[in-house]
Design an enzyme around this catalytic site. Structure first.
Site: not given
Ligand code: AMP
Length: 407
Positions: A49, A210, A363, A386
């Site tokens: 950064r 999610k 991220g 974000g």
């Molecule tokens: P996001 O911030 O929504 O992009 O989520 C990233 C996070 O999703 C990472 O820390 C991953 O470990 C988690 N992740 C990815 N695939 C899975 C999964 N199948 N089950 C649970 N967590 C997951």
């Protein structure tokens, strides 16, 4: 961060750039994003950064400006918690710019005003953490004015914080001519450019935890892409919505109807929609846990999907092979644990190998790409988590709105 160049994307920012300001001999307040990761001994573990802000800082040095840098670091919640001091950042910056950086132990007030009024052309000052004052996050009117008193003009180069209406992002901009720094400009050009004028075929890869976290992005992109690839935790909501057993996998039951709607909408528009055909499952995500590969239709009870399987990695990689633009946001699995990292790393390599403009949302995905060792092969890696999500959702970012319009 910028690696391979594929196709130029025209900027769409109708705001002043730092180049439009005459900054010679002026006090320029540059809002940067020095929110770097620190280890338990408060050592900087990754200075990306800081490096990302160097083009703007070096330009201001060359132009003979008096440079006042300000950032937040962590979440000190309006208190002077020295664990979040920017003092170590000042030392690292000094090494990177090869020039003295004066660190001030506050970001507003008479002493800071006195110090900046004594600056000479080319001098650099770094202010203490903006979030030591409550007024930063509450965007207090007086805090914004106190920051503005330090400078003749304002440059925002903190893309990672541009989605926040904070004192140093929008408050200060009310009182000074306000322009975008080079990093901010580049982020907007790439992220907005890829949405507005992608070279086709345009493939979006969406993963992460999610569906609810990415729904805005899916909706904004669904009529713009040629293919959508869904992996990560969110894939299990799509699999369950199709009636497949998903065991203990992460699922958002309230999103099941929406998942089917999204898929049907894509198919009705002729957009190819890919979900995993196999998964790596385990009973827990501990590093030593027993893991096995199963088809996406037969995740056993008590097991959870934690990565895409090898057949999915091949299918997704093939889907990427003719892409001309690839946008990737969200890992394919729990890549932080070795046993569940292969799918994400395979996709990272496939994206890196594609003869395409490749844009990685910030991220976790940026971290995954770095761990896969292919950062240099990407066209552009966003520095904002974000902020890049909000931009991809089609939202206007307050930090950009606040800048002075180009005439
Ligand atoms: P996001 O911030 O929504 O992009 O989520 C990233 C996070 O999703 C990472 O820390 C991953 O470990 C988690 N992740 C990815 N695939 C899975 C999964 N199948 N089950 C649970 N967590 C997951």
């Amino acid at each position: 961060m910028e690696g391979k160049q594929f196709a130029p994307i025209k900027g769409v920012l109708n705001k002043l750039s730092i180049r439009d300001l005459n900054i010679k001999g002026k006090r320029v307040f540059i809002r940067v994003d020095f929110n770097v990761p620190l280890d338990k001994d408060l050592n900087i573990t990754d200075d990306t950064r800081i490096r990302s802000a160097l083009p703007t800082i070096n330009y201001a040095i060359d132009e003979g400006a008096k440079i006042i840098l300000a950032s937040h670091l962590g979440r000190p919640k309006g208190t002077e918690d020295k664990r979040y001091s920017l003092a170590s950042v000042a030392r690292r910056l000094q090494r990177l710019v090869k020039k003295e950086v004066t660190f001030l132990d506050n970001c507003i007030g008479p002493e800071v005003e006195e110090a900046v009024n004594k600056m000479s052309e080319g001098d650099i000052v770094l202010l203490e953490n903006l979030r030591f004052h409550k007024g930063e996050e509450s965007n207090d009117e007086e805090f914004g004015r106190a920051l503005a008193r330090l400078a003749d003009c304002f440059v925002n180069d903190a893309f990672g914080a541009a989605h926040r209406a904070h004192g140093s992002i929008t408050g200060i901009a009310k009182h000074l001519p306000s322009a975008a720094g080079f990093l901010l400009q580049k982020e907007i050009e790439y992220l907005q450019g890829v949405i507005n004028r992608p070279v086709r075929p345009f493939v979006a890869i969406l993963g992460g935890a999610k569906v609810s976290g990415k729904i805005g992005v899916i909706k904004n992109l669904q009529d713009k892409v040629d293919k959508v690839i869904v992996g990560g935790g969110m894939a299990y909501t799509f699999l369950k919505a199709l009636g497949h057993p998903v065991g203990e996998s992460m699922v958002e039951n309230e999103m099941l109807d929406l998942a089917n709607e999204i898929r049907s909408h894509a198919l009705s528009k002729g957009i190819k929609f890919y979900i995993p055909v196999d998964c790596v499952v385990a009973q827990n995500m501990e590093p030593g846990a027993e893991a096995k590969v199963v088809t996406a239709q037969e995740i056993p009870d008590g097991w959870k999907g934690l990565d895409i399987g090898p057949a999915s990695a091949r299918l997704f990689s093939e889907a990427l092979s003719n892409a001309k633009t690839i946008l990737w946001n969200g890992p394919m699995g729990v890549f932080e644990v070795d046993a569940f990292s292969r799918g994400t790393f395979a996709i990272a390599r496939a994206v890196a190998d594609a003869y395409a403009l490749t844009i990685v949302g910030g991220g976790d995905t940026a971290l995954a790409v770095s761990r896969a060792g292919v950062s240099e092969s990407m066209s552009f890696i966003s520095t904002g988590g974000g902020a890049s999500l909000e931009l991809l959702e089609g939202k206007a970012l307050p930090g950009i709105e606040a800048l002075t319009d180009k005439k």
